[in-house]
Design a protein around this motif. Structure first.
Motif, PDB file in Angstrom:
ATOM      1  N   GLY A   1       0.778  -1.222   0.000  1.00 53.24           N
ATOM      2  CA  GLY A   1       0.000   0.000   0.000  1.00 53.24           C
ATOM      3  C   GLY A   1       0.809   1.270   0.000  1.00 53.24           C
ATOM      4  N   ALA A   2       2.096   1.201   0.334  1.00 50.46           N
ATOM      5  CA  ALA A   2       2.894   2.416   0.464  1.00 50.46           C
ATOM      6  C   ALA A   2       3.050   3.158  -0.855  1.00 50.46           C
ATOM      7  CB  ALA A   2       4.269   2.081   1.051  1.00 50.46           C
ATOM      8  N   VAL A   3       3.363   2.440  -1.921  1.00 49.31           N
ATOM      9  CA  VAL A   3       3.538   3.105  -3.217  1.00 49.31           C
ATOM     10  C   VAL A   3       2.220   3.713  -3.673  1.00 49.31           C
ATOM     11  CG1 VAL A   3       4.099   2.744  -5.635  1.00 49.31           C
ATOM     12  CG2 VAL A   3       5.508   1.680  -3.871  1.00 49.31           C
ATOM     13  N   ARG A   4       1.149   2.979  -3.467  1.00 49.55           N
ATOM     14  CA  ARG A   4      -0.175   3.490  -3.834  1.00 49.55           C
ATOM     15  C   ARG A   4      -0.540   4.735  -3.026  1.00 49.55           C
ATOM     16  NH1 ARG A   4      -5.387   1.091  -2.413  1.00 49.55           N
ATOM     17  NH2 ARG A   4      -4.275  -0.715  -1.569  1.00 49.55           N
ATOM     18  N   ALA A   5      -0.038   4.816  -1.799  1.00 55.50           N
ATOM     19  CA  ALA A   5      -0.374   5.945  -0.927  1.00 55.50           C
ATOM     20  C   ALA A   5       0.423   7.197  -1.228  1.00 55.50           C
ATOM     21  CB  ALA A   5      -0.141   5.535   0.525  1.00 55.50           C
ATOM     22  N   ARG A   6       1.533   7.046  -1.923  1.00 57.24           N
ATOM     23  CA  ARG A   6       2.459   8.169  -2.072  1.00 57.24           C
ATOM     24  C   ARG A   6       1.814   9.410  -2.694  1.00 57.24           C
ATOM     25  NH1 ARG A   6       7.226   6.268  -5.446  1.00 57.24           N
ATOM     26  NH2 ARG A   6       5.466   5.985  -6.873  1.00 57.24           N
ATOM     27  N   ASP A   7       1.140   9.259  -3.810  1.00 55.94           N
ATOM     28  CA  ASP A   7       0.540  10.410  -4.487  1.00 55.94           C
ATOM     29  C   ASP A   7      -0.564  11.022  -3.633  1.00 55.94           C
ATOM     30  OD1 ASP A   7       2.255  10.039  -6.590  1.00 55.94           O
ATOM     31  OD2 ASP A   7       0.793   8.968  -7.830  1.00 55.94           O
ATOM     32  N   TRP A   8      -1.342  10.175  -2.950  1.00 57.55           N
ATOM     33  CA  TRP A   8      -2.396  10.697  -2.086  1.00 57.55           C
ATOM     34  C   TRP A   8      -1.811  11.512  -0.948  1.00 57.55           C
ATOM     35  CZ3 TRP A   8      -3.605  10.201   3.063  1.00 57.55           C
ATOM     36  CH2 TRP A   8      -4.845  10.708   3.454  1.00 57.55           C
ATOM     37  N   LEU A   9      -0.725  11.006  -0.353  1.00 57.30           N
ATOM     38  CA  LEU A   9      -0.090  11.729   0.742  1.00 57.30           C
ATOM     39  C   LEU A   9       0.398  13.096   0.271  1.00 57.30           C
ATOM     40  CD1 LEU A   9       1.978   8.806   2.276  1.00 57.30           C
ATOM     41  CD2 LEU A   9       0.231  10.096   3.495  1.00 57.30           C
ATOM     42  N   ARG A  10       0.977  13.119  -0.911  1.00 58.65           N
ATOM     43  CA  ARG A  10       1.478  14.385  -1.411  1.00 58.65           C
ATOM     44  C   ARG A  10       0.356  15.365  -1.728  1.00 58.65           C
ATOM     45  NH1 ARG A  10       6.359  14.946  -2.122  1.00 58.65           N
ATOM     46  NH2 ARG A  10       6.904  12.806  -2.671  1.00 58.65           N
ATOM     47  N   SER A  11      -0.793  14.835  -2.134  1.00 55.98           N
ATOM     48  CA  SER A  11      -1.927  15.705  -2.457  1.00 55.98           C
ATOM     49  C   SER A  11      -2.504  16.370  -1.218  1.00 55.98           C
ATOM     50  CB  SER A  11      -3.028  14.903  -3.164  1.00 55.98           C
ATOM     51  OG  SER A  11      -3.698  14.051  -2.259  1.00 55.98           O
TER      52      SER A  11
END
Length: 260
Positions: free
Chosen positions: A248-258
């Motif tokens: 899930g970490a890679v999938r979360a990266r863009d969301w976290l940055r948003s």
């Protein structure tokens, strides 16, 4: 859900190095209880009743028995129970408990009450040197194994240190010895507060693992944490992405940055 205070304890510096000890001295707080105490102990009770061999193991040696008895005393118990003392201790606290025995010049995982593993199986690790327990972790052998073994060997009786790790999961279960394949859509921030304490009774160290988990969306309230977490994931090596990014970490990266 309230933002957990432990967010500020996370090590979020981008690598390299991608793995680090990051230990800090600890005067008290070997065991820490919170509002999830009853829930966590109920989960432990169920796992120990239904999957005992998956969550508890101990080598039958004098060193393990002596160390386990000391751990039980630290947890506020006594030896009146018919249970193995480490088993009895694990039922009293929210932390998972591992006994590391120094033999052949290296610390070995010789006993554990481990109800909340994060993608590792106790039966596959019991009795093995700590360097082999961490064998699958990228960069551990080259960057950390010798440092960790040496640090544990030098730890003074009664002295404690602690550290905290973090990961992002797509599976909310605390008992996760293996991955069952693709997880759900919701992501969770999972963290382990880990404490090392040298025991007095024998040449052994207690390693506690306190698992805490919240839905990742809690980070919305802390955009500074989200941005730093995204930067840390961006900096992961290819090997580290392959090892821990798929949960899930890679999938979360863009969301976290948003959210920053």
């Amino acid at each position: 859900m309230a933002v957990p205070e432990w967010l500020d304890e996370l090590h979020l510096e981008p690598g390299p190095p991608w793995v680090a000890m990051g230990t800090r001295g600890l005067r008290d707080g070997l065991f820490v209880s919170d509002d999830d105490f009853d829930r966590d102990l109920a989960w432990k009770t169920n796992l120990l009743a239904t999957r005992h061999d998956d969550v508890f193991a101990a080598l039958d040696t004098p060193a393990v028995l002596a160390a386990s008895a000391e751990v039980l005393a630290l947890a506020g118990g006594d030896d009146a129970s018919s249970l193995h003392p480490l088993d009895a201790a694990g039922r009293r606290v929210q932390e998972d408990l591992c006994v590391l025995v120094l033999r052949d010049g290296r610390p070995h995982l010789d006993a554990a009450s481990l109800c909340f593993p994060s993608y590792w199986c106790l039966a596959e690790k019991i009795g093995r040197p700590l360097s082999e327990v961490h064998g699958p972790v990228p960069h551990y052998a080259d960057a950390l194994a010798a440092k960790v073994d040496g640090f544990i060997a030098r730890l003074r009786p009664g002295h404690m240190v602690w550290r905290r790790n973090w990961s992002i999961h797509d599976d909310p279960r605390y008992f996760l010895p293996h991955s069952d394949g693709p997880g759900g859509d919701e992501l969770y921030l999972r963290s382990e507060r880990q404490v090392l304490r040298r025991l007095h009774s024998t040449d052994a160290v207690l390693f506690t693992i306190r698992t805490q988990q919240v839905p990742l969306h809690c980070v919305v309230e802390r955009p500074d944490i989200g941005a730093r977490m995204a930067d840390a994931i961006d900096a992961w090596s290819t090997a580290l992405v392959a090892y821990k990014g798929g949960h899930g970490a890679v999938r979360a990266r863009d969301w976290l940055r948003s959210q920053s």
